[in-house]
Design a protein around this motif. Structure first.
Motif, PDB file in Angstrom:
ATOM      1  N   ASP A 257      42.886  40.223  28.282  1.00 14.52           N
ATOM      2  CA  ASP A 257      43.727  39.649  28.310  1.00 14.52           C
ATOM      3  C   ASP A 257      44.851  39.504  29.324  1.00 14.52           C
ATOM      4  OD1 ASP A 257      42.687  38.570  25.978  1.00 14.52           O
ATOM      5  OD2 ASP A 257      44.130  39.168  24.660  1.00 14.52           O
ATOM      6  N   ARG A 260      42.768  39.580  32.522  1.00 16.05           N
ATOM      7  CA  ARG A 260      42.136  38.105  33.310  1.00 16.05           C
ATOM      8  C   ARG A 260      43.612  36.835  33.413  1.00 16.05           C
ATOM      9  NH1 ARG A 260      38.694  39.403  28.481  1.00 16.05           N
ATOM     10  NH2 ARG A 260      40.364  38.482  27.931  1.00 16.05           N
ATOM     11  N   GLU A 261      44.646  37.391  32.813  1.00 15.85           N
ATOM     12  CA  GLU A 261      46.162  35.977  33.527  1.00 15.85           C
ATOM     13  C   GLU A 261      46.647  35.972  34.452  1.00 15.85           C
ATOM     14  OE1 GLU A 261      48.782  37.196  30.160  1.00 15.85           O
ATOM     15  OE2 GLU A 261      47.617  35.703  28.218  1.00 15.85           O
TER      16      GLU A 261
END
Length: 299
Positions: A257, A260-261
């Motif tokens: 995550d 991705r962020e």
């Protein structure tokens, strides 16, 4: 069947290589419950070969340290690699939003080396602290010690990444080109899709390529007489290699995550300062006049 044969067969049939078909084991031999693992041998081989090469380097003209300093570096850098690598993993890859309880909150888990892993950046910090201690205690120039040690580090990095491949761990991302001849299916990957063998990419770039560059600079040029040049080239080279390979390396599951962020993996974010520092050191080394000769080492 050899790796080259499997790669050729995969290229013709458009089938990925299966890691299990290579017949690799993660240990050299087993006696009862004891296993001598290749990963442990990789650490040992890298440290011993680096120590041997450093001992050769300090016999050449202009060495800034003596054999007793090399002996101290061998001991303290070994501690730095192990302790720094483990503490770095606890700091960068556990706790926070990773979904893994912080190892700092459970100190006993820090000793369980089979749970989790080792951080490259943590090990690097540990080595830097070890060099600083030996340099301060021996009255040595820290930058010149770093120059000499940087020539030896890629040996360990190559062996370590090859051991990762033999263990079938730290595999790469799923390939986007289904016809990639060396795409590989690793047995522990949950989706069993063909992936990049990114461990071999790292062994080639961070290890073999940097060995060639650093040995050439040391033995074939006068780079060692420009304090900071060797360690600067090493830092930029390792940083760029790591940044590039991260595009093919599967992010740690707990940090997907985050990647991705932010658009970059944790490894890439941690590598950017290294590249900038290396460029600064190279520019600084070139701007200053070269040493006529190295300061004679203290007997």
């Amino acid at each position: 069947m050899s790796l080259l044969t499997l790669a050729a067969a995969a290229a013709q049939a458009h089938e990925p290589i299966h890691w299990v078909d290579l017949g690799l084991k993660n240990y050299l031999f087993r006696i009862g419950s004891f296993e001598l693992r290749w990963y442990s041998l990789a650490y040992l081989a890298g440290i011993v070969l680096g120590y041997w090469h450093l001992s050769r380097m300090i016999k050449s003209p202009g060495a800034p340290l003596a054999q007793r300093h090399a002996d101290d570096l061998f001991f303290y850098c070994t501690l730095g690699i192990i302790l720094g690598g483990r503490l770095g993993y606890a700091t960068f890859y556990t706790g926070g939003n990773t979904g893994i309880p912080s190892l700092w909150a459970h100190p006993a888990e820090l000793l369980s080396l089979w749970h989790g892993g080792m951080s490259f950046h943590g090990g690097l910090i540990g080595v830097l602290l070890a060099m600083a201690w030996v340099s301060w205690r021996g009255g040595l120039n820290f930058v010149r010690v770093a120059d000499y040690l940087s020539v030896c580090v890629p040996f360990g990095m190559m062996f370590g990444r090859l051991a990762n491949f033999v263990n079938g761990e730290l595999w790469g991302r799923v390939v986007t080109n289904p016809n990639l001849p060396w795409a590989m299916v690793f047995p522990d990957a949950p989706d069993q899709l063909p992936r990049h063998p990114s461990q071999l990419y790292e062994a080639g770039l961070e290890g073999l390529l940097m060995i060639v560059i650093m040995l050439t600079l040391y033995w074939k040029t006068r780079a060692r007489f420009r304090p900071g040049l060797l360690v600067g080239v090493f830092t930029v080279g390792i940083g760029c290699a790591r940044f590039f390979v991260e595009f093919f390396r599967e992010p740690d599951a707990q940090l997907e995550d985050f990647a991705r962020e932010t658009g970059l993996s944790m490894g890439q974010w941690l590598t950017i300062p290294l590249i900038l520092l290396g460029l600064f050191m190279i520019a600084r080394a070139i701007a200053k006049p070269a040493l006529a000769s190295g300061r004679p080492a203290t007997a």
